[in-house]
Design a protein around this motif. Sequence first.
Motif, PDB file in Angstrom:
ATOM      1  N   THR A 168       0.834  -1.203   0.000  1.00 14.29           N
ATOM      2  CA  THR A 168       0.000   0.000   0.000  1.00 14.29           C
ATOM      3  C   THR A 168       0.870   1.255   0.000  1.00 14.29           C
ATOM      4  N   LYS A 169       1.926   1.244   0.788  1.00  9.17           N
ATOM      5  CA  LYS A 169       2.837   2.396   0.851  1.00  9.17           C
ATOM      6  C   LYS A 169       3.471   2.659  -0.514  1.00  9.17           C
ATOM      7  N   ARG A 170       3.943   1.609  -1.169  1.00 13.57           N
ATOM      8  CA  ARG A 170       4.551   1.772  -2.492  1.00 13.57           C
ATOM      9  C   ARG A 170       3.539   2.264  -3.521  1.00 13.57           C
ATOM     10  N   GLN A 171       2.295   1.802  -3.423  1.00 14.87           N
ATOM     11  CA  GLN A 171       1.251   2.259  -4.347  1.00 14.87           C
ATOM     12  C   GLN A 171       0.986   3.746  -4.168  1.00 14.87           C
ATOM     13  N   ILE A 172       0.891   4.192  -2.935  1.00 18.17           N
ATOM     14  CA  ILE A 172       0.635   5.609  -2.670  1.00 18.17           C
ATOM     15  C   ILE A 172       1.785   6.460  -3.212  1.00 18.17           C
ATOM     16  N   GLU A 173       3.013   6.013  -2.997  1.00 15.35           N
ATOM     17  CA  GLU A 173       4.171   6.756  -3.509  1.00 15.35           C
ATOM     18  C   GLU A 173       4.134   6.837  -5.034  1.00 15.35           C
ATOM     19  N   TYR A 174       3.762   5.752  -5.674  1.00 20.59           N
ATOM     20  CA  TYR A 174       3.663   5.731  -7.140  1.00 20.59           C
ATOM     21  C   TYR A 174       2.579   6.702  -7.622  1.00 20.59           C
ATOM     22  N   TYR A 175       1.398   6.638  -7.002  1.00 18.99           N
ATOM     23  CA  TYR A 175       0.292   7.508  -7.423  1.00 18.99           C
ATOM     24  C   TYR A 175       0.608   8.981  -7.191  1.00 18.99           C
ATOM     25  N   MET A 176       1.342   9.273  -6.104  1.00 20.78           N
ATOM     26  CA  MET A 176       1.720  10.664  -5.851  1.00 20.78           C
ATOM     27  C   MET A 176       2.645  11.155  -6.955  1.00 20.78           C
TER      28      MET A 176
END
Length: 83
Positions: free
Chosen positions: A25-33
């Motif tokens: 989830t953390k990596r997904q949020i970083e990618y989307y940001m």
Amino acid sequence: MTRPTQAHMSRTIGKNKTDAFKDLTKRQIEYYMGAKLIEVGVNPNSAIYRWSLETKGFNEIWTYSAYWGDSKEQLLKQEQESP
């Protein structure tokens, strides 16, 4: 009209989720940001990022924040001044 110099993304995650799920989830949020910053014309490499965590009952609210331009300068100044 002034352009924004910061962006925030939040996700609510159950405290009992596995570490692997939380990491994904953390990596997904970083990618989307990063994708969102590119979309609005900001170089993701020029921004600085901060995570915050708020606990509410059985959930954690993770907020990922990006700062650039004036907001970046103000945040860095505040961090240098605080012990």
